[in-house]
Design a protein around this motif. Sequence first.
Motif, PDB file in Angstrom:
ATOM      1  N   PRO A 296       0.830  -1.207   0.000  1.00 22.33           N
ATOM      2  CA  PRO A 296       0.000   0.000   0.000  1.00 22.33           C
ATOM      3  C   PRO A 296       0.863   1.256   0.000  1.00 22.33           C
ATOM      4  CG  PRO A 296       0.083  -0.920   2.196  1.00 22.33           C
ATOM      5  CD  PRO A 296       0.782  -1.903   1.298  1.00 22.33           C
ATOM      6  N   ARG A 297       0.286   2.319  -0.457  1.00 27.83           N
ATOM      7  CA  ARG A 297       0.920   3.623  -0.329  1.00 27.83           C
ATOM      8  C   ARG A 297       0.868   4.032   1.141  1.00 27.83           C
ATOM      9  NH1 ARG A 297      -1.398   8.738  -3.712  1.00 27.83           N
ATOM     10  NH2 ARG A 297      -1.212  10.348  -2.128  1.00 27.83           N
ATOM     11  N   VAL A 298       1.963   4.589   1.644  1.00 30.29           N
ATOM     12  CA  VAL A 298       2.056   4.954   3.053  1.00 30.29           C
ATOM     13  C   VAL A 298       2.289   6.453   3.163  1.00 30.29           C
ATOM     14  CG1 VAL A 298       3.263   4.597   5.237  1.00 30.29           C
ATOM     15  CG2 VAL A 298       3.047   2.703   3.597  1.00 30.29           C
ATOM     16  N   GLU A 299       1.489   7.120   3.999  1.00 26.21           N
ATOM     17  CA  GLU A 299       1.691   8.531   4.297  1.00 26.21           C
ATOM     18  C   GLU A 299       1.586   8.735   5.799  1.00 26.21           C
ATOM     19  OE1 GLU A 299      -0.205  11.644   1.952  1.00 26.21           O
ATOM     20  OE2 GLU A 299      -0.979  10.088   0.632  1.00 26.21           O
ATOM     21  N   ALA A 300       2.400   9.640   6.320  1.00 26.36           N
ATOM     22  CA  ALA A 300       2.361   9.924   7.749  1.00 26.36           C
ATOM     23  C   ALA A 300       2.668  11.393   7.991  1.00 26.36           C
ATOM     24  CB  ALA A 300       3.367   9.052   8.504  1.00 26.36           C
ATOM     25  N   SER A 301       2.155  11.911   9.088  1.00 28.69           N
ATOM     26  CA  SER A 301       2.450  13.288   9.469  1.00 28.69           C
ATOM     27  C   SER A 301       2.336  13.440  10.976  1.00 28.69           C
ATOM     28  CB  SER A 301       1.492  14.267   8.776  1.00 28.69           C
ATOM     29  OG  SER A 301       0.178  14.133   9.282  1.00 28.69           O
ATOM     30  N   TYR A 302       3.021  14.469  11.476  1.00 26.39           N
ATOM     31  CA  TYR A 302       2.887  14.842  12.884  1.00 26.39           C
ATOM     32  C   TYR A 302       2.737  16.353  12.957  1.00 26.39           C
ATOM     33  CZ  TYR A 302       3.708  15.599  17.813  1.00 26.39           C
ATOM     34  OH  TYR A 302       3.568  15.994  19.120  1.00 26.39           O
ATOM     35  N   THR A 303       1.674  16.809  13.604  1.00 25.27           N
ATOM     36  CA  THR A 303       1.386  18.230  13.716  1.00 25.27           C
ATOM     37  C   THR A 303       1.476  18.665  15.162  1.00 25.27           C
ATOM     38  OG1 THR A 303      -0.091  18.146  11.795  1.00 25.27           O
ATOM     39  CG2 THR A 303      -0.298  20.041  13.257  1.00 25.27           C
ATOM     40  N   LEU A 304       2.283  19.698  15.388  1.00 28.13           N
ATOM     41  CA  LEU A 304       2.429  20.297  16.712  1.00 28.13           C
ATOM     42  C   LEU A 304       1.812  21.687  16.655  1.00 28.13           C
ATOM     43  CD1 LEU A 304       3.642  19.971  19.557  1.00 28.13           C
ATOM     44  CD2 LEU A 304       5.737  21.032  18.668  1.00 28.13           C
ATOM     45  N   ASP A 305       0.736  21.874  17.380  1.00 28.96           N
ATOM     46  CA  ASP A 305      -0.009  23.132  17.347  1.00 28.96           C
ATOM     47  C   ASP A 305       0.180  23.862  18.670  1.00 28.96           C
ATOM     48  OD1 ASP A 305      -1.652  25.201  16.736  1.00 28.96           O
ATOM     49  OD2 ASP A 305      -3.406  23.981  16.237  1.00 28.96           O
ATOM     50  N   ILE A 306       1.108  24.830  18.665  1.00 29.81           N
ATOM     51  CA  ILE A 306       1.379  25.651  19.844  1.00 29.81           C
ATOM     52  C   ILE A 306       1.069  27.091  19.459  1.00 29.81           C
ATOM     53  CG2 ILE A 306       3.075  26.320  21.582  1.00 29.81           C
ATOM     54  CD1 ILE A 306       4.654  23.842  20.911  1.00 29.81           C
ATOM     55  N   LYS A 307      -0.099  27.551  19.840  1.00 27.57           N
ATOM     56  CA  LYS A 307      -0.535  28.874  19.418  1.00 27.57           C
ATOM     57  C   LYS A 307       0.523  29.919  19.750  1.00 27.57           C
ATOM     58  CE  LYS A 307      -4.582  27.261  18.229  1.00 27.57           C
ATOM     59  NZ  LYS A 307      -4.961  27.104  16.818  1.00 27.57           N
ATOM     60  N   PRO A 308       0.855  30.803  18.811  1.00 27.24           N
ATOM     61  CA  PRO A 308       0.195  31.015  17.514  1.00 27.24           C
ATOM     62  C   PRO A 308       0.870  30.300  16.343  1.00 27.24           C
ATOM     63  CG  PRO A 308       1.684  32.825  17.961  1.00 27.24           C
ATOM     64  CD  PRO A 308       1.829  31.877  19.117  1.00 27.24           C
ATOM     65  N   VAL A 309       1.675  29.273  16.605  1.00 28.58           N
ATOM     66  CA  VAL A 309       2.431  28.598  15.546  1.00 28.58           C
ATOM     67  C   VAL A 309       1.986  27.140  15.431  1.00 28.58           C
ATOM     68  CG1 VAL A 309       4.720  27.897  14.750  1.00 28.58           C
ATOM     69  CG2 VAL A 309       4.410  30.115  15.865  1.00 28.58           C
ATOM     70  N   LYS A 310       1.846  26.690  14.188  1.00 32.97           N
ATOM     71  CA  LYS A 310       1.575  25.284  13.896  1.00 32.97           C
ATOM     72  C   LYS A 310       2.710  24.739  13.040  1.00 32.97           C
ATOM     73  CE  LYS A 310      -1.219  24.097  10.545  1.00 32.97           C
ATOM     74  NZ  LYS A 310      -2.441  23.856   9.730  1.00 32.97           N
ATOM     75  N   VAL A 311       3.244  23.597  13.442  1.00 34.06           N
ATOM     76  CA  VAL A 311       4.336  22.953  12.700  1.00 34.06           C
ATOM     77  C   VAL A 311       3.896  21.552  12.306  1.00 34.06           C
ATOM     78  CG1 VAL A 311       6.746  22.212  12.733  1.00 34.06           C
ATOM     79  CG2 VAL A 311       6.057  24.273  13.985  1.00 34.06           C
ATOM     80  N   LYS A 312       4.094  21.219  11.039  1.00 33.41           N
ATOM     81  CA  LYS A 312       3.721  19.892  10.546  1.00 33.41           C
ATOM     82  C   LYS A 312       4.896  19.278   9.796  1.00 33.41           C
ATOM     83  CE  LYS A 312       0.513  17.635   7.299  1.00 33.41           C
ATOM     84  NZ  LYS A 312      -0.669  17.818   6.427  1.00 33.41           N
ATOM     85  N   ALA A 313       5.268  18.068  10.157  1.00 35.35           N
ATOM     86  CA  ALA A 313       6.270  17.294   9.426  1.00 35.35           C
ATOM     87  C   ALA A 313       5.572  16.101   8.788  1.00 35.35           C
ATOM     88  CB  ALA A 313       7.376  16.815  10.364  1.00 35.35           C
TER      89      ALA A 313
END
Length: 364
Positions: free
Chosen positions: A174-191
């Motif tokens: 299968p196709r594999v996708e992953a992400s991790y989102t860190l939401d610390i107001k007022p900044v959001k970071v996604k890898a």
Amino acid sequence: MKRLIALLAIGLIAAPAFAASWDMYGQVRLRAFYENADKYYSGINESDTDLSFGNAANSRIGAKVKADDKLSAVVELGLGSNENNNNAVNTRLIYACYDFGGFKLRIGQDYGPTATFFDYNQVSNTDNDLVGFGTINSGRYAQIKLMAAGFELALSRPNLAASDNVTSIDVYLPRVEASYTLDIKPVKVKAFGGYQMYKRYFNAANAQVNENLSTKDENISAYVLGALVKADMGAFFATASGYYGSNTGLMGYQGTQSGLNNTATPGFYNNNLEDSTDFGFAVNAGFKVSDSLILEAGYGYAQADRDGYAKEDAAQSYYVNATVKLAKNFFIVPEISVEDRMKNTSDQDQGKKVFYGAKFQANF
């Protein structure tokens, strides 16, 4: 008979309402843009201007369903049109999600975890959002998605390259996708990251037109890695994102709208299959003047390169717009936008197209 069918249809729609809570929603999006292509982009050796006017293909109607405290679902249909069909209907989203407490499990057709286009608001070319010009839209695929504390992991069937004949392909992972989102107001970071592979068998009867130099089986693989950072500081907001990968076009990340000559896919050179090395980035910034007016500007760049090219293939796009709220849930977005195909792999101009007009939208 027609009355009976209508009553049955109403019954099928109404019956679940007694067992579940249905929250209906919809959007009407109308595009009204002049599109000016220069002589290189138009393909007719002279500039060409056309009016694109009509119901946008991403108009929609949907429902958010809550069966109980644990089980929920979303159903969304596209009700747009194109130049040849004014009554186009398609399934945009259909998925169910179960909350196990510590994690959620979602099954059905949904966006993949690697999508980055949501944070950009380029409205020309049917809300293109810089897709193919530095942002990623992994598409809406049937998938199994695990979600927990900002982490998402999705398994879905690989996207197959349009140039490949499906009869000569074996898909075994299968196709594999992953992400991790860190939401610390007022900044959001996604890898995020994604990977897929399949095997293409050589078959003389089904050989690809542009790949008929191959006389052996090939393992085809693609991957992408990237990140997104968004800052939302009151009236001011800004976003930056980027990705790096190989054969990213195979994953649906680069479409024909990107203007890339090879659409970031592998190809043959000296009778060997060569991978495409790709990267892209996008930025935007905006200012909320009032509750009725938001200003925004954005830029995106995408590049793909592989052995056999005289130069890398590149494309860029940029836009300036204003979101003007005319009434509650009713707004207009005037915009000037440019899609620049730059030069192809043979160092020839591919031209640019300028969009100027507006999107009208009503949410209900």
